[in-house]
Design an enzyme around this catalytic site. Structure first.
Site: not given
Ligand code: CP3
Length: 340
Positions: A28, A32, A41, A77, A151
């Site tokens: 990650r 954010r 965003r 994602d 999920y």
């Molecule tokens: O930099 C990186 O690592 C690449 C980007 C990345 C994202 N999602 C972008 C994202 C990666 C590797 C993921 C994988 C992902 N997505 C996982 C596995 C990784 C882990 O942490 O275990 C999971 C479980 C998800 C599902 C998911 N998507 C979640 C839990 C969330 C967060 C929701 C929140 O608002 O807290 C997302 C959305 C997401 N995917 C964000 C990002 C940067 C944040 C959303 C935003 O910008 O508002």
């Protein structure tokens, strides 16, 4: 090394080859906690960002420029696979992936369809742009079958995975059909990423630690094995990452992969002794980053010391960067790992 040259330190560590220093990247790392990301965003939702190649590539590059990490990760994602299979997924702020119609029957599983290259053209394009820009390796990734299935069945993030477990225990045949379908889609998705230019692959099994060892072996391991074995022909390093895997590690890591990704609940030196032929990636608790530089430096030094003079170590966090992390602390951490 000349600045224009490709820096393959991360890939060499994945392959247990000697390196000049310990490579580091962060799960990650694009997201954010970075002001540059938040600025984008403000204008677009996260799924739009992942599906717009110029923007997704820019977001992958942001931490590379700001932190000096040794690998970039594709901005995507894990839910893009179910979306490509026809599932209606929303990413809700501060919640995560939410489905209006969770998977709960044979009919909902049958509706999931395999997809084609054209359905993920945007991803291939993002990878191509990134390969044109990067002087470090690009990591592609997918969610693992269990994490995706959870999920799909829960319909929203869960802390108990009760619906998922009930589905698994009460309808094992359907469970295996779902896992089989997801597995086929994930293999295709990851092959496409390497075909487009990804130089390493990580499978995120973020929630698999919810299972007992016996359940993991019966309901999940055969699918993870199939994925890693199917990816052998890509020739790129394969990283198996999960959290809370201490109780299932003997099985979780007994798989055809080059690198094991670990969270902070495990001792890296012990795992290294159990799996001497695999590289190790991890495992600083992201909570430490929120606790000031002194704690960060102390714990990082301990991790580095525990694997001193060993090949095949990639420094990372034990899970993703928190959204309130200070980019300056991460930058300092990269410098520290490189210097020690
Ligand atoms: O930099 C990186 O690592 C690449 C980007 C990345 C994202 N999602 C972008 C994202 C990666 C590797 C993921 C994988 C992902 N997505 C996982 C596995 C990784 C882990 O942490 O275990 C999971 C479980 C998800 C599902 C998911 N998507 C979640 C839990 C969330 C967060 C929701 C929140 O608002 O807290 C997302 C959305 C997401 N995917 C964000 C990002 C940067 C944040 C959303 C935003 O910008 O508002």
């Amino acid at each position: 090394m000349a600045v224009s040259e490709f820096n393959d330190t991360f890939l060499r560590a994945c392959r247990l080859e000697p390196t000049d220093y310990t490579p580091v990247w962060f799960m990650r790392q694009a997201g954010r906690y970075m002001p540059e990301y938040r600025a984008l965003r403000d204008k677009y939702d996260v799924l739009t960002l992942t599906r717009t190649p110029e923007l997704a590539a820019e977001i992958s590059l942001q931490p590379v420029r700001a932190l000096g990490v040794d690998a970039a990760i594709l901005f995507a994602d894990i839910m893009l696979v179910p979306i490509a299979m026809g599932v209606d997924v929303k990413i809700v702020d501060s919640v995560g992936p939410v489905l209006d119609e969770p998977v709960d029957s044979r009919a909902t599983i049958e509706r999931l369809h395999q997809f084609a290259r054209t359905d993920i053209e945007y991803l291939r394009r993002t990878i191509q742009i990134l390969r044109g820009e990067l002087k470090i390796p690009l990591i592609g990734f997918s969610g693992a079958p269990f994490t995706l299935a959870s999920y799909l069945i829960e319909g929203a993030p869960s802390r108990t995975w009760l619906k998922t477990k009930r589905f698994m225990y009460e309808q094992p045949k359907l469970w295996h059909e779902l896992m089989d379908k997801l597995t086929g889609a994930i293999i295709f998705y990851l092959h496409e990423q390497v075909d487009a230019g990804a130089q390493a692959l990580q499978l995120f099994d973020s929630w698999v630690g919810a299972l007992s060892p016996a359940d993991f072996r019966e309901f999940v391991l055969p699918y993870n094995r199939r994925i890693f074995t199917a990816l052998e022909d890509t020739g790129v390093p394969r990283i198996a990452f999960g959290t809370d895997t201490a109780g299932i590690l003997a099985d979780f890591a007994d798989i055809d992969c080059e690198v094991i990704g670990l969270d902070w609940r495990q001792d890296l030196a012990q795992v290294r002794r159990l799996f001497p032929d695999k590289a190790i990636q991890g495992n600083l608790d992201p909570a430490v980053l929120a606790s000031g530089w002194k704690a960060t430096e102390h714990q990082t030094a301990q991790i580095l010391k525990s694997l001193r003079n060993r090949r095949g170590f990639i420094f990372n966090l034990g899970h993703g960067v928190w959204k309130d992390a200070d980019p300056e602390t991460l930058r300092r951490l990269v410098d520290y790992v490189h210097a020690h």
